[in-house]
Motif scaffolding. Structure first.
Motif, short mmCIF file in Angstrom:
data_model
loop_
_atom_site.label_atom_id
_atom_site.label_comp_id
_atom_site.label_asym_id
_atom_site.label_seq_id
_atom_site.Cartn_x
_atom_site.Cartn_y
_atom_site.Cartn_z
N PHE A 139 1.13 14.99 13.72
CA PHE A 139 1.66 13.73 13.19
C PHE A 139 2.43 14.01 11.89
N ALA A 140 3.74 13.89 11.97
CA ALA A 140 4.59 14.16 10.80
C ALA A 140 4.57 12.97 9.86
N ALA A 141 4.51 13.25 8.56
CA ALA A 141 4.45 12.18 7.57
C ALA A 141 5.66 11.26 7.64
N LYS A 142 6.81 11.82 7.98
CA LYS A 142 8.04 11.02 8.02
C LYS A 142 8.02 9.97 9.12
N ASP A 143 7.11 10.11 10.11
CA ASP A 143 7.04 9.15 11.22
C ASP A 143 6.02 8.04 10.99
N ALA A 144 5.33 8.06 9.87
CA ALA A 144 4.27 7.07 9.61
C ALA A 144 4.87 5.78 9.07
N TYR A 145 5.40 4.95 9.96
CA TYR A 145 5.90 3.62 9.61
C TYR A 145 4.93 2.59 10.19
N PHE A 146 4.43 1.69 9.33
CA PHE A 146 3.43 0.75 9.82
C PHE A 146 3.36 -0.48 8.93
N SER A 147 2.62 -1.47 9.40
CA SER A 147 2.40 -2.71 8.66
C SER A 147 0.91 -2.88 8.42
N VAL A 148 0.58 -3.63 7.35
CA VAL A 148 -0.81 -3.95 7.04
C VAL A 148 -0.90 -5.44 6.74
N VAL A 149 -1.82 -6.13 7.43
CA VAL A 149 -2.06 -7.55 7.21
C VAL A 149 -3.53 -7.72 6.84
N ALA A 150 -3.80 -8.47 5.76
CA ALA A 150 -5.17 -8.73 5.32
C ALA A 150 -5.35 -10.22 5.08
N GLY A 151 -6.34 -10.80 5.75
CA GLY A 151 -6.59 -12.23 5.57
C GLY A 151 -5.39 -13.09 5.87
N GLY A 152 -4.57 -12.68 6.81
CA GLY A 152 -3.38 -13.44 7.18
C GLY A 152 -2.19 -13.22 6.27
N ILE A 153 -2.30 -12.37 5.26
CA ILE A 153 -1.21 -12.08 4.34
C ILE A 153 -0.63 -10.71 4.68
N THR A 154 0.68 -10.62 4.82
CA THR A 154 1.33 -9.34 5.09
C THR A 154 1.45 -8.55 3.80
N LEU A 155 0.67 -7.49 3.69
CA LEU A 155 0.70 -6.67 2.48
C LEU A 155 1.81 -5.64 2.54
N LEU A 156 1.97 -5.02 3.69
CA LEU A 156 2.99 -3.98 3.87
C LEU A 156 3.67 -4.18 5.22
N LYS A 157 4.96 -3.90 5.25
CA LYS A 157 5.71 -4.04 6.50
C LYS A 157 6.72 -2.91 6.61
N ASN A 158 6.67 -2.24 7.77
CA ASN A 158 7.58 -1.09 7.99
C ASN A 158 7.44 -0.08 6.83
N PHE A 159 6.24 0.10 6.37
CA PHE A 159 5.94 0.90 5.18
C PHE A 159 5.86 2.38 5.55
N ASN A 160 6.46 3.23 4.75
CA ASN A 160 6.38 4.68 4.94
C ASN A 160 5.88 5.32 3.66
N THR A 161 4.69 5.90 3.71
CA THR A 161 4.09 6.47 2.51
C THR A 161 4.82 7.71 2.03
N SER A 162 5.41 8.46 2.96
CA SER A 162 6.11 9.69 2.58
C SER A 162 7.33 9.37 1.72
N VAL A 163 8.12 8.39 2.15
CA VAL A 163 9.29 7.97 1.38
C VAL A 163 8.88 7.41 0.03
N THR A 164 7.80 6.60 0.03
CA THR A 164 7.33 6.00 -1.21
C THR A 164 6.86 7.05 -2.20
N ALA A 165 6.06 8.01 -1.73
CA ALA A 165 5.57 9.07 -2.62
C ALA A 165 6.72 9.91 -3.14
N LEU A 166 7.73 10.14 -2.30
CA LEU A 166 8.89 10.92 -2.73
C LEU A 166 9.66 10.19 -3.83
N ALA A 167 9.82 8.88 -3.65
CA ALA A 167 10.55 8.09 -4.66
C ALA A 167 9.79 8.02 -5.97
#
Length: 876
Positions: free
Chosen positions: A123-151
């Motif tokens: 599983f390559a880090a660059k392919d980890a695109y995902f969304s997170v919803v908690a309690g009906g609230i969208t916290l993250l959408k199309n989120f990529n941790t690799s790009v974020t950590a790089l920035a």
């Protein structure tokens, strides 16, 4: 008499009741009913304890379904990770998956998500695109941790949220993004923790008396800063596990003056509206103000600059505590957010009911629109010089700052992924190319091994061949470990075989044999020796652009035309593997406009080579003396000094640990094609002392002429050792002569000693570079010389910090460009000024324990282009 006693008794009882009521209210705020605390170490099989002492449990029993998920282990540990837990294990999620937590009663909760973005098996880090919803609230959408950590130039990413669930169970759902082929979700750690309800309403900036309901909003923590103070870990946050960061990287222009309460037993006067847990003690006991010079402060301000997502509402919380004054109208200031007035004539004594030492906070809400394409948020404090009656001191002060993003009307908090800098994108590309080479080499090695095994089948010949292969492998391993007597000491390969350089993990702990392997793979490109020879015409002497203690520096090219500087170690040099290792370790972790960037290295056939960005204008020394190059004008020299000071200031305060360069000199200050100064050569650098230490005891190293005499005598290294060396650099720039010149009379051999002697005798003008005579504003020269003189104080405690040096150099530049400003300062000094030291407050601008007065402390005009812009988004 009886009536009086009865009245007194009644008052006493009432007072006790009121005090008890306040205590009860405070307890009610601080302790939620039926608190919960879930700490999940995702992918782990047993409970583990993190470095801060908190216990984490496996995540399996909180998964609604574990189908299409799998536990994974990280294959190596980045040195900057704060702890192995919760980062060295994780859970890969291939389809929508939910974690469920039972909540005990209604209360506000933290949700923290921890991510360590590396490749997990296939599983390559660059392919980890995902969304997170908690309690009906969208916290993250199309989120990529690799790009974020790089920035963010970080090894890991933490997302923190707080909200008020209205159901008995809290569901947190991870969903791979359908828009990306082969996408998946993953998470390393999850926290769900009860917290007090600390958020009520906020004043909407730009609208008269309008407020925003923060209590019912979901908040995402973006910034939490201990203004004027140091980093505060979560373990020091009174049980709320918040992390507070230094505010320096976010300052824009005037850096102000930091102050700290000297009293360790100081008692703050908390109230029911501001309970003790609102912020740690250290936040309210430190502050950043503008300084004591009211005349200059009238034309200045304090500004912090932040990058945010547009089209969201933001809650900005400012923390205050008046530590100096006990009367009102001593210091008032205006508060603006994104150039909109938030508060007028703020007086902390009035806000504190005519008392000092009262912790306060103010909440403001601001909407950031994309109408003008802006995604920035600024907080500005300006003295209220229009106030009637005018305050006694024109100044502003701030103790802490928090910024939260608020969910929109659609229940969304997600923004776009941040965009990494061009430099970090280049680093990532080089990293991928290197990994492809490593994978190809592994595949080729596997093919060869299969051929050997196949050809060895059957007979004694095969046995002999296998034995020979084992002997060769054993000898190779001995050479890697440095046990082969045939290998010269000090020239051991750092990584052994690159095909086996990744660490292995057992029980969540790194077993890496090299502390550099992850750094090298993550931020440094591994060049082959063939590339180095090709890029330097086989190390032709015509390509040499410098020679140092480590070896020769060559001008070279890589990748078909990119200019680089290639530093090749000399085998006979005393600066061997230790300096090579230190250079890579230091520069792999540091990113700053005024530090030379390390591109990569070569470690092959007993060669040690470092590859840097090419600096088109060479060293600072080349432009000062014994050169055919045109003489630099004074303003350009001053700007180069300011750039170098910014780089050193970042090393001392902006990195995770204090870093002491230990070899500051004009040949280690390089200038690029745009005349931007960059500090180089970190081979002798050392990590500074810890919080409970004052120095590092170490063998003396450095360059004669620049060596701190206190360090030389006592072998005790501090950041003030760099300050001394930089003072020599300043006089070298002013006088255009070497730090040591044995051909001169004895008293003039050392530039530092001679410059101090001339200043004491009033002969400074006699030693200034003749090319600068009549071209330096007298006030600018005076400020510059005073700064350099302070740097050369015999005792480190009498020297300024690098932040103070930077402050004064920029002010000197302002004097050079604005003679009227110099006259203003001269007039101000002519007046009788009061000492600003009061109520146990000490400032960073106090040299050697002297009280900080208008005469010794100058502020900067933030409207002038010469201001220091200490903001460095890639610096942390």
């Amino acid at each position: 008499m009886m009536k009086i006693k009865t009245h007194v008794l009644f008052c006493f009882i009432s007072l006790c009741f009121a005090s008890n009521a306040i205590h009860v209210l405070s307890e009610a705020i601080s302790k939620p009913s039926n608190p919960v605390s879930y700490l999940l170490y995702c992918g782990s099989t047993s409970p583990e304890t993190s470095a801060d002492g908190r216990k984490w449990e496996p995540d399996t029993k909180y998964l609604v379904s574990s189908d299409n998920t799998a536990p994974v282990q990280a294959t190596y540990q980045d040195p900057s990770l704060p702890s192995t837990v919760p980062y060295m294990n994780g859970r890969i999620i291939n389809s929508e998956t939910t974690y469920q937590f039972k909540l005990h009663g209604k209360s506000r909760h933290w949700i923290r998500l921890h991510f360590y973005p590396i490749d997990y098996n296939s599983f390559a880090a660059k392919d980890a695109y995902f969304s997170v919803v908690a309690g009906g609230i969208t916290l993250l959408k199309n989120f990529n941790t690799s790009v974020t950590a790089l920035a963010l130039t970080q090894s890991h990413v933490i997302k923190e949220y707080t909200f008020y669930p209205d159901t008995e169970y809290l569901n947190i759902t991870f969903t791979p993004s359908p828009d990306h082929k082969g996408s998946y979700a993953f998470v390393n750690g999850i926290e769900v923790i009860s917290m007090p309800d600390l958020y009520k309403t906020a004043t909407l900036v730009g609208f008269n008396e309008e407020t925003v309901d923060a209590e019912s909003s979901v908040l995402q923590t973006l910034y939490r800063l201990n203004v004027g103070g140091q980093f505060i870990p979560a373990s020091n946050d009174s049980g709320l596990t918040r992390t507070w960061y230094d505010d320096t990287p976010y300052l824009f222009g005037n850096i102000g003056v930091t102050s700290t309460s000297n009293s360790t037993d100081r008692k703050f006067k908390y109230t029911t509206d501001v309970p003790e847990m609102i912020a740690p003690f250290d936040v309210y006991s430190t502050a950043r103000s503008m300084g004591p010079n009211s005349t200059i402060n009238m034309n200045s301000n304090l500004t912090w600059f932040f990058q945010v997502d547009s089209n969201f509402l933001y809650l900005v919380r400012l923390h205050f505590c008046e530590l100096e004054y006990t009367q009102d109208n001593k210091r008032t200031f205006d508060i603006s957010i994104n150039n909109k007035e938030a508060d007028k004539a703020a007086d902390l004594v009035l806000w504190g009911s005519m008392e000092s030492d009262v912790p306060l906070y103010r909440d403001y809400a601001i909407y950031v629109s994309d109408a003008v394409g802006d995604d920035n948020l600024t907080v500005t404090l300006t003295p209220s010089f229009d106030a009637v009656p005018p305050p006694e001191t024109y100044d502003a002060v701030l103790n802490g700052l928090e910024i939260f993003k608020m969910n929109d009307t659609k229940g969304n908090l997600a923004g776009p992924n941040p965009v990494p800098s061009d430099y970090m994108l280049r680093v990532e590309k080089l990293k991928e190319e290197q990994q492809e080479k490593i994978d190809a080499a592994r595949e080729e090695e596997n093919k060869k091994r299969k051929k050997v095994v196949g050809g060895a089948a059957g007979g004694a010949v095969a046995v002999g061949l296998v034995a020979a292969v084992c002997i060769v492998a054993y000898q190779r391993q001995r050479r890697v470990l440095g046990s082969d007597p045939g290998m010269a000491s000090g020239w051991l390969p750092l990584y052994g075989s690159w095909s086996n350089s990744k660490s292995t993990i057992s029980s969540g702990k790194s077993c890496s044999s090299s502390t550099l392997s992850s750094l090298a793979q993550g931020l440094c490109r591994h060049f082959s020796l063939a590339e180095m020879k090709s890029g330097t015409k086989n190390f032709d002497e015509s390509q040499v652009i410098g020679v140092g203690g480590f070896g020769k520096v060559y001008k070279g090219v890589v990748d078909g035309g990119t200019k680089v500087a290639i530093k090749r170690a000399n085998p006979s040099s005393e600066q061997g593997i230790h300096e090579f290792r230190t250079e890579i370790e230091m520069l792999s972790k540091l990113r700053h406009r005024h530090l030379v960037s390390l591109i990569g290295f070569c470690e092959e056939n007993e060669e040690m080579i470092l590859v840097y960005d090419y600096m088109g204008n060479g060293t600072l020394r080349e432009h000062l003396y014994k050169t055919n190059k045109p003489q630099l004008p004074w303003k350009q020299r001053l700007e180069i000094c300011i750039g170098a000071a910014r780089g050193l200031y970042y090393l001392h305060t902006g990195a995770k640990y204090t870093i002491i360069h230990r070899d500051v000199k004009t040949t280690n200050i390089l200038v690029d094609e745009n005349w931007v100064a960059k500090v180089s050569d970190f081979g002798l650098s050392k990590t500074g002392p810890s919080l409970n230490q004052t120095h590092v005891s170490t063998v003396v190293k450095g360059s004669f002429g620049y060596l701190d005499p206190e360090y030389f005598r006592r072998q005790q290294l501090t950041d003030k050792s760099d300050v001394y060396s930089f003072g020599v650099v300043l006089f070298e720039v002013l006088c255009a002569r070497p730090a040591l010149n044995p051909t001169l009379p004895k008293e003039q051999v050392s530039l530092a000693d001679w410059a101090l002697h001339c200043i004491r005798k009033g002969m400074l003008e006699d030693i200034v570079d003749p090319n600068l005579k009549g071209k330096i504003n007298p006030e600018c020269l005076k400020k510059f010389a005073e700064t350099a003189e302070k740097c050369l104080s015999d005792q480190g405690t009498h020297r300024p910090s690098m932040g103070d040096v930077l402050w004064n150099l920029e002010f000197a530049l302002q004097m050079q460009e604005n003679p009227n400003g110099a006259s203003l300062i001269a007039d101000e000094r002519a007046r009788t000024s009061e000492s600003t030291a009061a109520h146990s407050i000490s400032t960073d601008l106090s040299y050697g324990g002297e009280s900080t007065t208008d005469e010794s402390t100058d502020s900067l005009n933030s409207t002038n282009a010469a201001f220091s812009q200490l903001i460095n988004p890639q610096g942390r």
